[in-house]
Design a protein around this motif. Structure first.
Motif, PDB file in Angstrom:
ATOM      1  N   GLY A  58       0.908  -1.261   0.098  1.00  0.00           N
ATOM      2  CA  GLY A  58      -0.119  -0.099   0.013  1.00  0.00           C
ATOM      3  C   GLY A  58       0.856   1.202   0.220  1.00  0.00           C
ATOM      4  N   ARG A  59       2.297   1.168   0.044  1.00  0.00           N
ATOM      5  CA  ARG A  59       3.035   2.296  -0.101  1.00  0.00           C
ATOM      6  C   ARG A  59       2.478   3.313   1.007  1.00  0.00           C
ATOM      7  NH1 ARG A  59       0.931   1.660  -4.518  1.00  0.00           N
ATOM      8  NH2 ARG A  59      -0.053   3.725  -4.471  1.00  0.00           N
ATOM      9  N   GLY A  60       2.520   4.570   0.866  1.00  0.00           N
ATOM     10  CA  GLY A  60       2.118   5.418   2.108  1.00  0.00           C
ATOM     11  C   GLY A  60       0.831   5.985   1.733  1.00  0.00           C
ATOM     12  N   SER A  61      -0.059   5.145   1.170  1.00  0.00           N
ATOM     13  CA  SER A  61      -1.299   5.660   0.652  1.00  0.00           C
ATOM     14  C   SER A  61      -2.474   5.675   1.465  1.00  0.00           C
ATOM     15  CB  SER A  61      -1.858   4.929  -0.520  1.00  0.00           C
ATOM     16  OG  SER A  61      -2.204   3.654  -0.119  1.00  0.00           O
ATOM     17  N   PHE A  62      -2.249   5.161   2.721  1.00  0.00           N
ATOM     18  CA  PHE A  62      -3.341   4.855   3.907  1.00  0.00           C
ATOM     19  C   PHE A  62      -4.391   4.068   3.360  1.00  0.00           C
ATOM     20  CE2 PHE A  62      -1.019   7.899   6.209  1.00  0.00           C
ATOM     21  CZ  PHE A  62      -1.647   8.081   7.633  1.00  0.00           C
ATOM     22  N   PHE A  63      -4.155   3.514   2.116  1.00  0.00           N
ATOM     23  CA  PHE A  63      -5.154   2.661   1.466  1.00  0.00           C
ATOM     24  C   PHE A  63      -6.230   3.202   0.925  1.00  0.00           C
ATOM     25  CE2 PHE A  63      -2.114   0.483   4.449  1.00  0.00           C
ATOM     26  CZ  PHE A  63      -1.921  -0.544   3.561  1.00  0.00           C
ATOM     27  N   ILE A  64      -6.254   4.412   0.875  1.00  0.00           N
ATOM     28  CA  ILE A  64      -7.566   5.294   0.259  1.00  0.00           C
ATOM     29  C   ILE A  64      -7.092   5.963  -0.962  1.00  0.00           C
ATOM     30  CG2 ILE A  64      -8.342   5.550   2.466  1.00  0.00           C
ATOM     31  CD1 ILE A  64      -7.369   8.516   2.126  1.00  0.00           C
ATOM     32  N   LEU A 111     -10.084  -0.446   9.075  1.00  0.00           N
ATOM     33  CA  LEU A 111     -11.277   0.127   9.820  1.00  0.00           C
ATOM     34  C   LEU A 111     -11.773   0.939   8.546  1.00  0.00           C
ATOM     35  CD1 LEU A 111     -10.217   1.217  13.077  1.00  0.00           C
ATOM     36  CD2 LEU A 111     -11.628  -0.733  12.654  1.00  0.00           C
ATOM     37  N   ARG A 112     -11.317   1.670   7.727  1.00  0.00           N
ATOM     38  CA  ARG A 112     -11.860   2.526   6.665  1.00  0.00           C
ATOM     39  C   ARG A 112     -12.642   1.701   5.588  1.00  0.00           C
ATOM     40  NH1 ARG A 112     -11.627   3.151   1.233  1.00  0.00           N
ATOM     41  NH2 ARG A 112     -12.807   4.862   0.422  1.00  0.00           N
ATOM     42  N   PHE A 113     -11.828   0.505   5.100  1.00  0.00           N
ATOM     43  CA  PHE A 113     -12.381  -0.355   4.212  1.00  0.00           C
ATOM     44  C   PHE A 113     -13.690  -0.932   4.753  1.00  0.00           C
ATOM     45  CE2 PHE A 113      -8.440  -0.938   1.624  1.00  0.00           C
ATOM     46  CZ  PHE A 113      -9.009  -0.279   0.559  1.00  0.00           C
ATOM     47  N   ALA A 114     -13.634  -1.284   5.980  1.00  0.00           N
ATOM     48  CA  ALA A 114     -14.870  -2.396   6.608  1.00  0.00           C
ATOM     49  C   ALA A 114     -15.853  -1.417   6.825  1.00  0.00           C
ATOM     50  CB  ALA A 114     -14.347  -2.922   7.962  1.00  0.00           C
ATOM     51  N   PHE A 115     -15.820  -0.181   7.350  1.00  0.00           N
ATOM     52  CA  PHE A 115     -16.761   0.759   7.648  1.00  0.00           C
ATOM     53  C   PHE A 115     -17.521   1.544   6.299  1.00  0.00           C
ATOM     54  CE2 PHE A 115     -14.912   1.740  12.325  1.00  0.00           C
ATOM     55  CZ  PHE A 115     -15.401   0.284  12.740  1.00  0.00           C
ATOM     56  N   VAL A 124     -13.300  -7.330  10.956  1.00  0.00           N
ATOM     57  CA  VAL A 124     -12.340  -6.272  10.864  1.00  0.00           C
ATOM     58  C   VAL A 124     -11.352  -6.078  12.200  1.00  0.00           C
ATOM     59  CG1 VAL A 124     -13.917  -4.335  11.427  1.00  0.00           C
ATOM     60  CG2 VAL A 124     -11.603  -3.928  10.110  1.00  0.00           C
ATOM     61  N   SER A 125     -10.095  -6.091  12.109  1.00  0.00           N
ATOM     62  CA  SER A 125      -9.345  -5.809  13.315  1.00  0.00           C
ATOM     63  C   SER A 125      -8.183  -4.835  12.910  1.00  0.00           C
ATOM     64  CB  SER A 125      -8.645  -7.050  13.572  1.00  0.00           C
ATOM     65  OG  SER A 125      -7.810  -7.739  12.966  1.00  0.00           O
ATOM     66  N   ALA A 126      -7.942  -4.280  13.985  1.00  0.00           N
ATOM     67  CA  ALA A 126      -6.925  -3.269  13.793  1.00  0.00           C
ATOM     68  C   ALA A 126      -5.914  -3.172  15.070  1.00  0.00           C
ATOM     69  CB  ALA A 126      -7.330  -1.667  13.631  1.00  0.00           C
ATOM     70  N   GLN A 127      -4.742  -3.096  14.843  1.00  0.00           N
ATOM     71  CA  GLN A 127      -3.756  -3.043  15.856  1.00  0.00           C
ATOM     72  C   GLN A 127      -2.981  -1.524  16.129  1.00  0.00           C
ATOM     73  OE1 GLN A 127      -1.256  -6.157  17.797  1.00  0.00           O
ATOM     74  NE2 GLN A 127      -1.348  -6.918  15.739  1.00  0.00           N
ATOM     75  N   SER A 128      -3.227  -0.680  16.988  1.00  0.00           N
ATOM     76  CA  SER A 128      -2.642   0.493  16.833  1.00  0.00           C
ATOM     77  C   SER A 128      -3.105   1.441  15.864  1.00  0.00           C
ATOM     78  CB  SER A 128      -1.111   0.384  17.268  1.00  0.00           C
ATOM     79  OG  SER A 128      -0.733  -0.241  18.281  1.00  0.00           O
ATOM     80  N   TRP A 166     -11.130  14.245   3.880  1.00  0.00           N
ATOM     81  CA  TRP A 166     -10.824  13.867   5.122  1.00  0.00           C
ATOM     82  C   TRP A 166     -12.087  13.028   5.883  1.00  0.00           C
ATOM     83  CZ3 TRP A 166      -6.668  13.415   8.300  1.00  0.00           C
ATOM     84  CH2 TRP A 166      -6.960  13.327   9.694  1.00  0.00           C
ATOM     85  N   ARG A 167     -13.286  13.707   5.802  1.00  0.00           N
ATOM     86  CA  ARG A 167     -14.534  13.063   6.506  1.00  0.00           C
ATOM     87  C   ARG A 167     -15.141  12.044   5.565  1.00  0.00           C
ATOM     88  NH1 ARG A 167     -17.107  19.219   7.784  1.00  0.00           N
ATOM     89  NH2 ARG A 167     -15.821  19.443   9.716  1.00  0.00           N
ATOM     90  N   GLN A 168     -14.920  12.018   4.208  1.00  0.00           N
ATOM     91  CA  GLN A 168     -15.233  10.891   3.534  1.00  0.00           C
ATOM     92  C   GLN A 168     -14.768   9.706   3.807  1.00  0.00           C
ATOM     93  OE1 GLN A 168     -14.786  12.456  -0.241  1.00  0.00           O
ATOM     94  NE2 GLN A 168     -16.646  13.597  -0.387  1.00  0.00           N
ATOM     95  N   ASN A 169     -13.269   9.944   4.196  1.00  0.00           N
ATOM     96  CA  ASN A 169     -12.486   8.494   4.647  1.00  0.00           C
ATOM     97  C   ASN A 169     -12.201   8.353   6.070  1.00  0.00           C
ATOM     98  OD1 ASN A 169     -11.457   7.413   1.688  1.00  0.00           O
ATOM     99  ND2 ASN A 169     -11.180   9.782   1.819  1.00  0.00           N
ATOM    100  N   SER A 170     -13.050   9.245   6.931  1.00  0.00           N
ATOM    101  CA  SER A 170     -12.584   8.818   8.425  1.00  0.00           C
ATOM    102  C   SER A 170     -13.398   7.679   8.959  1.00  0.00           C
ATOM    103  CB  SER A 170     -13.350  10.193   9.145  1.00  0.00           C
ATOM    104  OG  SER A 170     -13.449   9.932  10.345  1.00  0.00           O
ATOM    105  N   PRO A 171     -12.748   6.819   9.648  1.00  0.00           N
ATOM    106  CA  PRO A 171     -13.625   5.804  10.132  1.00  0.00           C
ATOM    107  C   PRO A 171     -14.464   6.069  11.264  1.00  0.00           C
ATOM    108  CG  PRO A 171     -10.910   5.440  10.135  1.00  0.00           C
ATOM    109  CD  PRO A 171     -11.443   6.714   9.739  1.00  0.00           C
TER     110      PRO A 171
END
Length: 254
Positions: A58-64, A111-115, A124-128, A166-171
């Motif tokens: 995913g490089r530094g894309s934050f996967f969005i 979290l963003r993909f799942a929500f 979905v799970s997320a560590q830190s 920002w808001r469109q992608n906010s978990p």
């Protein structure tokens, strides 16, 4: 990672778990950290069963998708990568047999993909997870000062931050928007109490929001910082969590 039974049972289909790495890492992070061996140990101990695990770059894309539209990572993942993987390998290909997990930046992405797409991911799970509690205005001030957020966020969210993007992608916003749908997801979050990036505050805020909205989830704050040792020490919990979700879904189908 294919389970040992994959070649032996050519007609069998499997649940699939997607793994998203942290910033500065790549799809090899799980290999280098010892994650593959951990899964094999859990399988030998019968704490998890057989599933496909797919680690993505995913490089530094934050996967969005980036704010400027130049990097459409989310579109690529959902429209190209995921269908390709699940057609090439024998994935069950149903929501309740598809999970997503991640560390740090990857935790945000998971979290963003799942929500955003609860119709696609049953667990979905997320560590830190990199859940930033500062407002776009506060982040913009950091960007202007060349603070630590500048290189981290500017290329993805815009400089200054594109508030709508920002808001469109906010978990946080997505969990609120799709509250009813994510009620049916299995959700797990953990974070180190001494996280150097302050992500414990974001994880706690997400826990509080989900609790207030009556959304069942599992949440843990453990001693530790934002490090490979912390991630590995609790990584097994995430695999066991997803396996329980997969197994519970299979039992309901039967």
């Amino acid at each position: 990672m294919l389970p040992s039974s994959y070649e032996k049972e050519p007609n069998k289909k499997y649940p699939v778990l997607y793994f998203l790495h942290g910033l500065g890492e790549n799809e090899q992070a799980l290999v280098r950290s010892g994650g593959w061996g951990l899964i094999e140990d859990l399988q030998r101990q019968h704490r998890v069963g057989d599933f496909l695990l797919i680690a993505v770059e995913g490089r530094g894309s934050f996967f969005i998708n980036s704010a400027d539209g130049r990097d459409r990572y989310s579109d690529f993942f959902l429209a190209e990568f995921l269908p390709y993987v699940e057609s090439r390998h024998r994935a069950i290909g149903e929501r309740n047999s598809r999970g997503i997990t991640g560390l740090s930046m990857g935790g945000y992405g998971a979290l963003r993909f799942a929500f955003a797409h609860p119709e696609m991911f049953g667990s979905v799970s997320a560590q830190s997870p990199a859940l930033i509690t500062e407002s776009p205005a506060e982040i913009n001030a950091d960007l202007r000062n060349g603070g630590p957020m500048a290189n981290l966020l500017g290329g993805v969210f815009g400089d200054p931050v594109n508030v709508a993007h920002w808001r469109q992608n906010s978990p946080f916003d997505l969990a609120r928007k799709n509250q009813i749908q994510i009620t049916h997801q299995a959700i797990y979050i953990n974070c180190g109490q001494q996280d150097e990036y302050g992500f414990a505050a974001g994880a706690t805020k997400m826990h509080q929001q989900l609790s207030a909205e009556g959304i069942q989830h599992e949440f843990h704050l453990y001693p530790g910082g934002h490090s490979g040792n912390y991630f590995l020490s609790h990584l097994g919990e995430t695999f066991e969590f997803h396996w329980r979700a997969f197994a519970g879904s299979a039992a309901r189908v039967r």
